[in-house]
Structures are given as C-alpha cells and as structure tokens.
Scaffold this active site. Sequence first.
Site, PDB file in Angstrom:
ATOM      1  N   LYS A 166       0.909  -1.232  -0.048  1.00  0.00           N
ATOM      2  CA  LYS A 166      -0.135   0.042  -0.265  1.00  0.00           C
ATOM      3  C   LYS A 166       1.021   1.161  -0.026  1.00  0.00           C
ATOM      4  CE  LYS A 166      -3.898   2.291   0.097  1.00  0.00           C
ATOM      5  NZ  LYS A 166      -4.694   2.487   1.279  1.00  0.00           N
ATOM      6  N   LYS A 234      -0.431  11.689   5.644  1.00  0.00           N
ATOM      7  CA  LYS A 234      -0.081  10.755   6.690  1.00  0.00           C
ATOM      8  C   LYS A 234       0.674   9.591   5.885  1.00  0.00           C
ATOM      9  CE  LYS A 234      -2.822   7.589   7.794  1.00  0.00           C
ATOM     10  NZ  LYS A 234      -3.223   6.291   7.248  1.00  0.00           N
TER      11      LYS A 234
END
Length: 293
Positions: A166, A234
């Site tokens: 990811k 983030k």
Amino acid sequence: MRVAFLGLGIMGHAMATNLVKAGHEVTVWNRTPGKLVEGAGIAPTPTAAAQGAEVVWLCLSDTEAVETVLFGPDGVEHSLNEGMIIADSSTISPTATLKFAQRVGGKGVGYVDAPMTGSKIGARDGTLVFIVGGDEAHIERLKPIFAAMGKKIFRMGETSKGQATKRVMNLQIALIFEGFAEALTLATKLGVDSEQLLSLIEATMVRSGVVEYKAPFILQRDFTPNFPLRLMHKDIRLTLEAAREARVKLPALETVEEIYQMATEDGHRDLDYAATLTLLEKWAGIQVKGKAA
C-alpha cells in the site's frame, strides 16, 4: 460470520453496511459516538465489540489508533480467543503491523493486513480492491467478508506485505496526481482549454486511473473528501519512513510531501487530496475549471 467492525469513517461505515447486507452478524464501534449502521449491533468499547466475534475488522486513521484500539485499556486484546482473526484495513506502518501480529499471535489469534484501494465510491459500491498480507489459511477464511466489501484480493505475501505494498501504491497515486495537477496549472496559465486537454489525455498513453477518477471533481471545483488530504499526507510520511528504514531515496515524494505540508498550513487538510491543486493555482495566479463550473 460474527464480525466486530471497528472504525466508521468515510470508508468504514460503507464497508460495515455492506457486511450487514451480505448477511454477516456485525457489531460496530466508533471512536466518536453516534454513528450507526442499520442492522448492526453497537458496542461501547472495542473490548465489548470483540467479545464472541470470529473476526475483528479494523478501519482506523493511523498506526497509533490501531495500537490503542487493539491494546489500550478498552482494547480488543481483552477479548481475544484462540482461533479469532484480526484483519486491518487501516493504512499503517508495516513494522508496527508485524509487531501487532506477533503480540496477538501469542494468543493463537491470526492477523491479516488488508489495506484497500477504491476510495469512497468503491467502499459504497462494494468494489474495493484489497491488498493483503498474511497466512493463506487465514485469508481463505476471510473470503466471504472480502467478497461482501470488494471485487478483488491480491495476496502480496506474509503479514505486513499488504501494508508495504500500500505504501508503494499510494506513492504512485501521489506522484501521478501531482504531475496531473502541475500539467493542468501550466496548461491553464498558457491558455489551453482544460476539457480539451483531458480529451487528449484520455486518448493517449498519458491516461491513468488517477486522472480519470479525479478530473471530473476538479473541473467542477469539488474538493469534498473522497480521500482526505490529511490521510494521504499521513500515508506519504509513512512511505518516506519505510524508505528511510530500507535506505531508499525518494526525491520526488519528498518534494510532494512539502506541497502537502503547505496545503495543510493553508487550511486544506480535511478536503480531498486533490485540493493540493489549489496551492499550485495560487502560485500561478489562475484557477482550473471546466465550462460548467
């Protein structure tokens, strides 16, 4: 299956809803009270939600949130039983994922990292793509749940490899969108029609899923969050952290991270990450939009 679903944000609420529709017995918990999922039970704490569950599914904002929900005073750990599986669709640190898996593994609990891609619309429509790390037997047991929420599963290896992958996927999304945003900004400054440019992009090798998905929102000046800028920021930081651990240099992503930081300082953290475009527009003194906007 009996599922405890923890985290009812933009993605989680739709995912839990689809689990209920598929006939699973779902109990939900959310950090901010008041969010409901029709047909699901509501628990006051993660501990209570996990009691009697076969699967605990997490969809939380960051690594710290996952650690607290799993191991805090009201955490899932207090309700763990041998044979349970924890599946985490949050996007968090691969290193932390391994640590969490090892801790619950000591109690005979499986751990699967299952971040996903597909954004808010994919969560709503049950067409998410899951990027999975973990034991094949655990993943096999989870297939009915994956099927209720998504259209494909890609097992990338053992536990933590889903999270590692990811990182790589979001790196590409961030860079592709930055290139698109810069191209739109320059084109507008040079007097090129944005809609005509998009028609050209779609007909050439420059086309991409990121551009195809984001372009209609941009031309309508719609920065409602499908994927909030603060969460992409983030993820970029997590990716840079993973790169530093692996001693890999990512100069383009380092530059893009600075843009996200400035966009955050401009007050755009809760808008869609496409709002980074507004920073480029401000510097150029223009605004990108379609004819109907």
